[in-house]
Design an enzyme around this catalytic site. Structure first.
Site, PDB file in Angstrom:
ATOM      1  N   THR A  37       0.829  -1.209   0.000  1.00  0.00           N
ATOM      2  CA  THR A  37       0.000   0.000   0.000  1.00  0.00           C
ATOM      3  C   THR A  37       0.861   1.256   0.000  1.00  0.00           C
ATOM      4  O   THR A  37       0.585   2.216  -0.733  1.00  0.00           O
ATOM      5  CB  THR A  37      -0.927  -0.029   1.229  1.00  0.00           C
TER       6      THR A  37
ATOM      7  N   LYS B 101      -8.392  -1.412  -5.570  1.00  0.00           N
ATOM      8  CA  LYS B 101      -8.184  -2.508  -4.623  1.00  0.00           C
ATOM      9  C   LYS B 101      -9.351  -3.462  -4.855  1.00  0.00           C
ATOM     10  O   LYS B 101     -10.487  -3.205  -4.397  1.00  0.00           O
ATOM     11  CB  LYS B 101      -8.197  -1.968  -3.182  1.00  0.00           C
TER      12      LYS B 101
ATOM     13  N   GLY C 196      -2.293  -9.549   0.194  1.00  0.00           N
ATOM     14  CA  GLY C 196      -1.269 -10.531   0.519  1.00  0.00           C
ATOM     15  C   GLY C 196      -0.346 -10.752  -0.670  1.00  0.00           C
ATOM     16  O   GLY C 196      -0.032  -9.821  -1.414  1.00  0.00           O
TER      17      GLY C 196
ATOM     18  N   GLY D  54       9.980  -2.601   0.335  1.00  0.00           N
ATOM     19  CA  GLY D  54       8.930  -1.818   0.974  1.00  0.00           C
ATOM     20  C   GLY D  54       9.414  -0.909   2.073  1.00  0.00           C
ATOM     21  O   GLY D  54       8.862   0.180   2.279  1.00  0.00           O
TER      22      GLY D  54
ATOM     23  N   PRO E 111      12.205   4.087   2.154  1.00  0.00           N
ATOM     24  CA  PRO E 111      12.791   4.049   3.489  1.00  0.00           C
ATOM     25  C   PRO E 111      11.747   3.628   4.522  1.00  0.00           C
ATOM     26  O   PRO E 111      10.560   3.965   4.381  1.00  0.00           O
ATOM     27  CB  PRO E 111      13.222   5.508   3.714  1.00  0.00           C
TER      28      PRO E 111
ATOM     29  N   GLY F  77       9.584   4.039   7.461  1.00  0.00           N
ATOM     30  CA  GLY F  77       9.045   5.289   7.984  1.00  0.00           C
ATOM     31  C   GLY F  77       8.314   6.107   6.943  1.00  0.00           C
ATOM     32  O   GLY F  77       7.618   7.065   7.276  1.00  0.00           O
TER      33      GLY F  77
HETATM   34  N1  LIG Z   1       8.114   2.234   4.160  1.00  0.00           N
HETATM   35  C1  LIG Z   1       7.283   2.167   5.208  1.00  0.00           C
HETATM   36  N2  LIG Z   1       7.292   3.115   6.159  1.00  0.00           N
HETATM   37  C2  LIG Z   1       6.461   3.043   7.220  1.00  0.00           C
HETATM   38  N3  LIG Z   1       5.606   2.085   7.439  1.00  0.00           N
HETATM   39  C3  LIG Z   1       5.541   1.131   6.529  1.00  0.00           C
HETATM   40  C4  LIG Z   1       6.358   1.106   5.365  1.00  0.00           C
HETATM   41  N4  LIG Z   1       6.039   0.032   4.651  1.00  0.00           N
HETATM   42  C5  LIG Z   1       5.068  -0.583   5.336  1.00  0.00           C
HETATM   43  N5  LIG Z   1       4.777   0.061   6.468  1.00  0.00           N
HETATM   44  C6  LIG Z   1       3.806  -0.315   7.481  1.00  0.00           C
HETATM   45  O1  LIG Z   1       3.731  -1.722   7.519  1.00  0.00           O
HETATM   46  C7  LIG Z   1       2.394  -2.120   7.563  1.00  0.00           C
HETATM   47  C8  LIG Z   1       2.080  -2.930   6.344  1.00  0.00           C
HETATM   48  O2  LIG Z   1       2.271  -2.124   5.194  1.00  0.00           O
HETATM   49  P1  LIG Z   1       1.194  -2.161   4.050  1.00  0.00           P
HETATM   50  O3  LIG Z   1      -0.158  -1.876   4.597  1.00  0.00           O
HETATM   51  O4  LIG Z   1       1.680  -1.273   2.952  1.00  0.00           O
HETATM   52  O5  LIG Z   1       1.297  -3.694   3.653  1.00  0.00           O
HETATM   53  P2  LIG Z   1       0.567  -4.450   2.473  1.00  0.00           P
HETATM   54  O6  LIG Z   1       1.620  -5.255   1.817  1.00  0.00           O
HETATM   55  O7  LIG Z   1      -0.155  -3.456   1.663  1.00  0.00           O
HETATM   56  O8  LIG Z   1      -0.430  -5.424   3.231  1.00  0.00           O
HETATM   57  P3  LIG Z   1      -1.833  -6.033   2.740  1.00  0.00           P
HETATM   58  O9  LIG Z   1      -1.531  -7.398   2.225  1.00  0.00           O
HETATM   59  O10 LIG Z   1      -2.639  -6.058   3.986  1.00  0.00           O
HETATM   60  O11 LIG Z   1      -2.426  -5.131   1.717  1.00  0.00           O
HETATM   61  C9  LIG Z   1       1.546  -0.851   7.679  1.00  0.00           C
HETATM   62  O12 LIG Z   1       1.276  -0.616   9.034  1.00  0.00           O
HETATM   63  C10 LIG Z   1       2.426   0.200   7.106  1.00  0.00           C
HETATM   64  O13 LIG Z   1       2.151   1.470   7.673  1.00  0.00           O
HETATM   65  C1  LIG Z   2      -5.892  -8.991   5.959  1.00  0.00           C
HETATM   66  C2  LIG Z   2      -4.506  -8.789   5.360  1.00  0.00           C
HETATM   67  N1  LIG Z   2      -4.008  -7.511   5.805  1.00  0.00           N
HETATM   68  C3  LIG Z   2      -4.515  -8.880   3.853  1.00  0.00           C
HETATM   69  N2  LIG Z   2      -5.346  -7.841   3.287  1.00  0.00           N
HETATM   70  C4  LIG Z   2      -4.956 -10.241   3.367  1.00  0.00           C
HETATM   71  C5  LIG Z   2      -3.823 -11.192   3.475  1.00  0.00           C
HETATM   72  C6  LIG Z   2      -4.198 -12.583   2.993  1.00  0.00           C
HETATM   73  C7  LIG Z   2      -3.056 -13.554   3.140  1.00  0.00           C
HETATM   74  C8  LIG Z   2      -3.485 -14.955   2.895  1.00  0.00           C
HETATM   75  C9  LIG Z   2      -2.343 -15.928   3.002  1.00  0.00           C
HETATM   76  O1  LIG Z   2      -1.354 -15.837   2.258  1.00  0.00           O
HETATM   77  O2  LIG Z   2      -2.389 -16.806   3.873  1.00  0.00           O
HETATM   78 MG   LIG Z   3      -2.132  -3.162   1.399  1.00  0.00          MG
END
Ligand SMILES: Nc1ncnc2c1ncn2[C@@H]1O[C@H](COP(=O)(O)OP(=O)(O)OP(=O)(O)O)[C@@H](O)[C@H]1O
Ligand SMILES: C[C@H](N)[C@H](N)CCCCCC(=O)O
Ligand SMILES: [Mg+2]
Length: 471
Positions: free
Chosen positions: A246, A267, A342, A403, A429, A431
């Site tokens: 995200t 999304k 995921g 990330g 970075p 943060g």
């Molecule tokens: N570069 C970053 N700086 C600060 N926080 C981060 C960073 N990358 C990720 N995070 C934090 O880590 C957590 C997971 O990040 P993110 O929500 O982007 O994951 P995701 O891969 O999108 O997960 P999902 O599968 O749930 O969509 C969040 O709380 C986010 O704020």
């Molecule tokens: C709820 C979570 N933050 C994601 N949006 C969904 C992650 C699904 C992962 C499923 C898996 O690989 O086991």
């Molecule tokens: Mg996400």
């Protein structure tokens, strides 16, 4: 779609488990590039000028906007981004739309993303029929009849199934990427009996780079990212959940805005909305304010979308409805970023046949490129190789974005950076997600390569600069 506020007490997950794609067991040569030294970086190689600095400078508290209403996340401890004065030399381009002062709170059970400029609810679902002319992607459960070229087809790579070498080739040839990705990888390797000193590393890296200067791309190169900017539809997947998809999506939006593009973010399946926490699109709107955001289905439980639909007795996402929604936005935008849930093979919904589909299927059906967001630390080499392998065997071009690069990286981070460099098209970075949106938007191009509208064109220089204390 209206999301119930509670899940059934006795969910029937049979339908989900029976649809899970079975894994193909494959041999994956892991990367074995040379570890980069921690600061100070001893190698001073000819730099390729970017025309703009790519250093990541610490932010001032003022620039970070600590305690302002504009940052509902409330935790400003960012490192590794530009502060206000340094940001002056960064082209910002088109101003992004105004940022809401605070993230809206999701009303329980509304099923609608607050503040969505367009319909956030799933449209009525027509009978599930396979549209004519739409290519069917390879089913994830189908084993490849002949295993394709390994992800690391560099000269000297082992044949699939052969024993793991001590110092295997890198995961794949360069995706046309900058810096380290210009050759088949450094010698030495993590399997060496002793890790060399920083000076040894510098000397060896320099020798390797010189030797690689005239190296052509290895034979049998897999599908990989090209050098041009990625326009149109781009999927954002990751090596796992919580890897930063995200935040990376928001950074690409910001960089694309700076390049003057109109951007939509979709999304398909947002799960876990019962918690009331900001959704992924809330976060992206806050950080980068894309022109359009759409969520196609929301489910209460924090699970894979198909599982979440099943336990909530809600309609699952249907592949061709998702495809149609994405294509519709691509008619109206220069760039459409689609964030999965995921990792790559998470069951997202159902096909007309009733089989599960995944983001990998979405990529092959749409015929689009994919960003793979990866962790920086221990374990990421395997997870990233698995994901790239799966994409490669489907013919999906992919680039990797780290990330969250730590403020204080240790040896394993540097080693991972070296191994991932041939694939890298960005590194945020740690943060970044907590930054003030203005700082985030100004900084984002400095975290990405030109493939993603950014400024990084040489990972060695990037490493030198952050190693020099600009982080
Ligand atoms: N570069 C970053 N700086 C600060 N926080 C981060 C960073 N990358 C990720 N995070 C934090 O880590 C957590 C997971 O990040 P993110 O929500 O982007 O994951 P995701 O891969 O999108 O997960 P999902 O599968 O749930 O969509 C969040 O709380 C986010 O704020
Ligand atoms: C709820 C979570 N933050 C994601 N949006 C969904 C992650 C699904 C992962 C499923 C898996 O690989 O086991
Ligand atoms: Mg996400």
């Amino acid at each position: 779609m209206t999301a119930p506020t509670q899940s059934p007490t006795s969910p029937d997950i049979t339908a989900v488990t029976t649809r899970l794609p079975s894994a193909n067991v494959v041999f994956i040569p892991t990367a074995g590039s040379f570890p980069l030294p921690p600061t100070p970086f001893p190698l001073v190689a000819p730099s390729v000028s970017t025309g703009a600095p790519t250093s990541l400078a610490p932010a001032s508290a003022e620039a970070a906007g600590n305690g302002t209403a504009a940052d509902p996340f409330g935790d400003h401890s960012p490192t590794g981004f530009r502060d206000g004065p340094l940001a002056d030399d960064i082209p910002v381009g088109e101003p992004a739309p105004p940022v809401e002062p605070a993230l809206p709170q999701r009303g329980s059970g509304s099923g609608r993303d607050p503040g969505e400029p367009e319909s956030a609810t799933a449209p009525p679902r027509p009978p599930a029929t396979e549209p004519p002319g739409v290519p069917i992607s390879p089913a994830p459960i189908s084993p490849a009849p002949v295993f394709p070229a390994p992800i690391s087809p560099a000269p000297g790579s082992p044949a699939p199934g052969s024993p793991m070498p001590i110092s295997p080739a890198p995961i794949s040839p360069a995706p046309g990427g900058p810096g380290f990705g210009d050759g088949p990888g450094f010698g030495g390797g993590l399997g060496s009996p002793e890790l060399p000193t920083g000076a040894d590393l510098g000397a060896e890296i320099a020798a390797e780079l010189a030797a690689q200067a005239s190296t052509t791309e290895p034979q049998g190169a897999p599908h990989h990212a090209d050098t041009g900017e990625w326009r149109g539809i781009v999927l954002v997947t990751g090596t796992d959940t919580d890897v930063g998809k995200t935040i990376v999506t928001a950074a690409v939006v910001a960089a694309a805005h700076a390049a003057g593009l109109r951007v939509a973010v979709i999304k398909p399946g947002q799960t876990g909305i019962a918690s009331g926490a900001p959704t992924d699109l809330d976060v992206i709107k806050h950080l980068a304010a894309p022109e359009t955001t759409r969520v196609l289905a929301e489910y209460p439980d924090p699970m894979a979308p198909l599982a979440a639909a099943t336990v909530a007795s809600m309609p699952p996402l249907e592949l061709y409805e998702v495809v149609d929604a994405i294509r519709a936005e691509s008619e109206k935008h220069d760039l459409v970023l689609v964030e999965g849930a995921g990792g790559l093979l998470v069951p997202m919904g159902v096909r007309p046949s009733g089989e599960a589909w995944t983001v990998a299927d979405l990529a092959t059906t749409l015929g689009v490129k994919t960003i793979v967001v990866a962790r920086a630390g221990l374990g990421t080499l395997n997870h990233t190789a698995l994901t790239l392998e799966a994409l490669n065997r489907r013919g999906v071009p992919a680039g990797v974005v780290i990330g969250a690069w730590p403020a204080d990286p240790d040896l394993v981070h540097w080693a991972n950076l070296s191994d991932l460099a041939p694939h890298l098209i960005g590194a945020l970075p740690d943060g970044a997600g907590r930054m003030d949106p203005g700082v985030f938007r100004r900084s984002a191009p400095g975290w990405l390569t030109p493939t993603l509208y950014g400024e990084i064109d040489n990972w060695r220089n990037w490493a030198e600069e952050i190693g020099d204390g600009h982080h």
